[in-house]
Design a protein around this motif. Structure first.
Motif, mmCIF file in Angstrom:
data_model
loop_
_atom_site.group_PDB
_atom_site.id
_atom_site.type_symbol
_atom_site.label_atom_id
_atom_site.label_comp_id
_atom_site.label_asym_id
_atom_site.label_seq_id
_atom_site.Cartn_x
_atom_site.Cartn_y
_atom_site.Cartn_z
ATOM 1 N N VAL A 1 0.859 -1.194 0.000
ATOM 2 C CA VAL A 1 0.000 0.000 0.000
ATOM 3 C C VAL A 1 0.890 1.238 0.000
ATOM 4 N N THR A 2 0.571 2.205 -0.838
ATOM 5 C CA THR A 2 1.470 3.344 -1.064
ATOM 6 C C THR A 2 1.183 4.490 -0.094
ATOM 7 N N PHE A 3 1.647 4.333 1.129
ATOM 8 C CA PHE A 3 1.539 5.399 2.126
ATOM 9 C C PHE A 3 2.762 6.308 1.996
ATOM 10 N N ASN A 4 2.630 7.313 1.128
ATOM 11 C CA ASN A 4 3.779 8.164 0.811
ATOM 12 C C ASN A 4 4.230 9.045 1.965
ATOM 13 N N LEU A 5 3.344 9.364 2.913
ATOM 14 C CA LEU A 5 3.760 10.226 4.016
ATOM 15 C C LEU A 5 4.828 9.551 4.880
ATOM 16 N N ARG A 6 4.854 8.231 4.911
ATOM 17 C CA ARG A 6 5.912 7.550 5.660
ATOM 18 C C ARG A 6 7.293 7.909 5.118
ATOM 19 N N PHE A 7 7.350 8.226 3.819
ATOM 20 C CA PHE A 7 8.626 8.504 3.175
ATOM 21 C C PHE A 7 8.982 9.988 3.180
ATOM 22 N N ALA A 8 8.042 10.844 3.525
ATOM 23 C CA ALA A 8 8.336 12.273 3.596
ATOM 24 C C ALA A 8 9.344 12.505 4.719
ATOM 25 N N PRO A 9 10.432 13.220 4.460
ATOM 26 C CA PRO A 9 11.493 13.377 5.453
ATOM 27 C C PRO A 9 11.016 13.896 6.809
ATOM 28 N N TYR A 10 10.024 14.770 6.819
ATOM 29 C CA TYR A 10 9.563 15.339 8.086
ATOM 30 C C TYR A 10 8.894 14.276 8.953
ATOM 31 N N PHE A 11 7.971 13.513 8.366
ATOM 32 C CA PHE A 11 7.283 12.449 9.113
ATOM 33 C C PHE A 11 8.277 11.358 9.519
ATOM 34 N N ALA A 12 9.242 11.086 8.632
ATOM 35 C CA ALA A 12 10.239 10.061 8.937
ATOM 36 C C ALA A 12 11.132 10.486 10.094
ATOM 37 N N LYS A 13 11.437 11.780 10.179
ATOM 38 C CA LYS A 13 12.257 12.268 11.286
ATOM 39 C C LYS A 13 11.516 12.104 12.615
ATOM 40 N N VAL A 14 10.213 12.352 12.626
ATOM 41 C CA VAL A 14 9.427 12.143 13.843
ATOM 42 C C VAL A 14 9.485 10.677 14.252
ATOM 43 N N LYS A 15 9.323 9.774 13.287
ATOM 44 C CA LYS A 15 9.420 8.337 13.572
ATOM 45 C C LYS A 15 10.788 7.989 14.159
ATOM 46 N N GLU A 16 11.832 8.544 13.564
ATOM 47 C CA GLU A 16 13.191 8.280 14.027
ATOM 48 C C GLU A 16 13.367 8.727 15.479
ATOM 49 N N LEU A 17 12.841 9.903 15.809
ATOM 50 C CA LEU A 17 12.964 10.419 17.171
ATOM 51 C C LEU A 17 12.210 9.534 18.168
ATOM 52 N N ILE A 18 10.994 9.141 17.807
ATOM 53 C CA ILE A 18 10.209 8.282 18.704
ATOM 54 C C ILE A 18 10.888 6.929 18.861
ATOM 55 N N GLN A 19 11.337 6.366 17.739
ATOM 56 C CA GLN A 19 11.956 5.043 17.760
ATOM 57 C C GLN A 19 13.252 5.044 18.572
ATOM 58 N N SER A 20 13.965 6.177 18.587
ATOM 59 C CA SER A 20 15.225 6.274 19.331
ATOM 60 C C SER A 20 15.013 6.496 20.818
ATOM 61 N N GLY A 21 13.747 6.704 21.226
ATOM 62 C CA GLY A 21 13.454 6.918 22.644
ATOM 63 C C GLY A 21 13.587 8.351 23.088
ATOM 64 N N ALA A 22 13.581 9.299 22.135
ATOM 65 C CA ALA A 22 13.795 10.708 22.481
ATOM 66 C C ALA A 22 12.787 11.234 23.497
ATOM 67 N N ILE A 23 11.553 10.728 23.458
ATOM 68 C CA ILE A 23 10.554 11.171 24.440
ATOM 69 C C ILE A 23 10.031 9.998 25.274
ATOM 70 N N GLY A 24 10.736 8.889 25.253
ATOM 71 C CA GLY A 24 10.328 7.729 26.040
ATOM 72 C C GLY A 24 9.119 7.034 25.447
ATOM 73 N N ASP A 25 8.314 6.435 26.299
ATOM 74 C CA ASP A 25 7.086 5.776 25.854
ATOM 75 C C ASP A 25 6.037 6.828 25.502
ATOM 76 N N VAL A 26 5.389 6.665 24.351
ATOM 77 C CA VAL A 26 4.367 7.629 23.937
ATOM 78 C C VAL A 26 3.056 7.305 24.640
ATOM 79 N N TYR A 27 2.502 8.330 25.317
ATOM 80 C CA TYR A 27 1.257 8.159 26.054
ATOM 81 C C TYR A 27 0.051 8.792 25.366
ATOM 82 N N HIS A 28 0.292 9.864 24.606
ATOM 83 C CA HIS A 28 -0.855 10.602 24.056
ATOM 84 C C HIS A 28 -0.430 11.396 22.829
ATOM 85 N N ILE A 29 -1.315 11.418 21.815
ATOM 86 C CA ILE A 29 -1.101 12.236 20.617
ATOM 87 C C ILE A 29 -2.354 13.066 20.345
ATOM 88 N N GLN A 30 -2.161 14.352 20.144
ATOM 89 C CA GLN A 30 -3.216 15.244 19.660
ATOM 90 C C GLN A 30 -2.870 15.566 18.207
#
Length: 409
Positions: A124-153
């Motif tokens: 499935v072609t979810f292009n936003l996953r490949f956009a550098p900005y969204f990918a950087k957010v994923k990288e930060l979360i995956q690296s533990g930059a903010i710990g466990d995610v509890y809530h998203i607005q």
């Protein structure tokens, strides 16, 4: 190298610019583009002309039988995706599907079952996953930059040009698109699912029509023949756009499809104002909203974790998100310090995601440390959030989001 044989179903704008033209040009060393089918033969012929006279087929099954493609690209109207995906799988082909993979639970189940039985693969072609900005957010979360995610607005807002356009087209009817909570929000739900690396558990949703649909305003059948062209905020002359004029106005004689239906038409039954409260199996909570009539366009999100907070978002100046320059991610740490992370996003369609996605799915052999490639299960999870949200709105209650993982085993 041996090139795989590809065919395309659907000849609209997304098919042409995202898949067909690149397949015929930048990807021609990797792609043997062998055919196109669309129920509107005029559009199919126009796409063929722009792509080096790729063969046009009047029948989908004839195309499968004659070409025997390795891969079928499905970029037709949403409510037809399941048919073409399943038929392609049963014919022994892999499938690349434009988002959303389909529009409801029944069709999602049928696709997953067909994929499992066939042994072939749906991407499935979810292009936003490949956009550098969204990918950087994923990288930060995956690296533990903010710990466990509890809530998203998470808030997405379409402007009164792009947003209104969904109410002019086939998307305006739930039976065709699943509404914006499926057609549009599948992008957003997939990004959040991906960021969290968790699956949706239960939700309650709300939806309304506040601007579009039958609100008692003066109206006509379509913009082209309307008597209120000088007084209607949403009047649009699609003949002034060469692509619209050629591919849609010039193709109306084939099927009677109007690309400029009135945004106040009685047929409209999708929502323009939506909110979803969702719980994930990880325990994370999501508050999501989408409106289709904002003065400007973009998105904002706040991601709260055990060790900090990320504030993210963009304002767009084009419907395909291409007119963005630099974007900032604000990282708030628990010690009171703040880091501003700049990400370049002026890289083409969907914040640079389109080109990167094409390279991944058509060329392959690339590392994927962030898990950007999306399979059928990712397509199912994002679709099922929207489909379950539609049910929640209709039934007025909290609902479980179906877990269809067992169908993939």
């Amino acid at each position: 190298m041996t090139k795989k044989k590809y065919v395309i179903v659907g000849a609209g704008g997304r098919s042409l610019y995202m898949f067909a033209k690149p397949m015929a040009t930048e990807l021609q060393d990797y792609v043997d583009f062998r055919g196109v089918f669309d129920t509107n033969r005029t559009r199919a012929k126009l796409l063929s002309e722009e792509c080096g006279q790729v063969p046009v087929y009047a029948d989908f099954h004839q195309m499968l039988a004659e070409v025997q493609p390795d891969v079928v690209v499905v970029a037709s109207t949403d409510y037809t995706h399941h048919f073409y995906i399943i038929e392609s799988l049963e014919a022994g082909c892999d499938v690349i599907s434009e988002k959303p993979m389909t529009i409801d639970e029944e069709k999602t189940r049928a696709i997953l079952e067909a994929e499992r039985k066939s042994g072939k693969k749906v991407t499935v072609t979810f292009n936003l996953r490949f956009a550098p900005y969204f990918a950087k957010v994923k990288e930060l979360i995956q690296s533990g930059a903010i710990g466990d995610v509890y809530h998203i607005q998470f808030e997405w807002f379409l402007d009164r040009d792009h947003g209104a356009d969904y109410f002019r087209r086939w998307h305006a009817e739930m039976k065709n698109s699943g509404g914006l909570l499926v057609h549009k929000s599948t992008h957003h739900f997939d990004i959040i699912n991906w960021w969290l690396a968790s699956r949706p558990k239960q939700l309650q949703a709300f939806g309304a029509r506040r601007v579009y649909g039958d609100q008692g305003q003066p109206k006509g059948e379509r913009c082209m023949t309307c008597e209120y062209t000088t007084t209607c905020e949403f009047y649009k002359d699609i003949t002034q756009d060469p692509f619209m004029d050629q591919y849609y106005v010039g193709a109306e004689h084939e099927d009677g499809y109007w690309r400029d239906r009135c945004v106040f038409d009685e047929r409209i039954d999708i929502y323009d104002t939506m909110s979803v409260n969702l719980e994930y199996t990880s325990g994370a909570l999501l508050n999501y909203s989408l409106v289709a009539y904002s003065p400007y366009e973009g998105w904002k999100a706040v991601i709260n974790g055990s060790n900090g907070r990320l504030e993210v978002g963009n304002v767009h100046r084009s419907a395909d998100m291409s007119a963005i320059e630099a974007s900032t991610i604000t990282h708030h740490r628990l010690d009171g310090t703040t880091e501003l992370i700049q990400v370049s996003t002026q890289m083409g369609g969907h914040g640079g995601g389109d080109e990167k996605l094409r390279k991944a799915i058509f060329i392959g052999d690339v590392e994927d440390p962030l898990g950007q490639q999306a399979n059928s299960l990712a397509g199912a999870d994002s679709c099922l959030i929207g489909a379950t949200a539609n049910r929640s709105i209709a039934e007025g209650k909290l609902l479980q989001v179906p877990d269809l993982r067992s169908l993939c085993q």
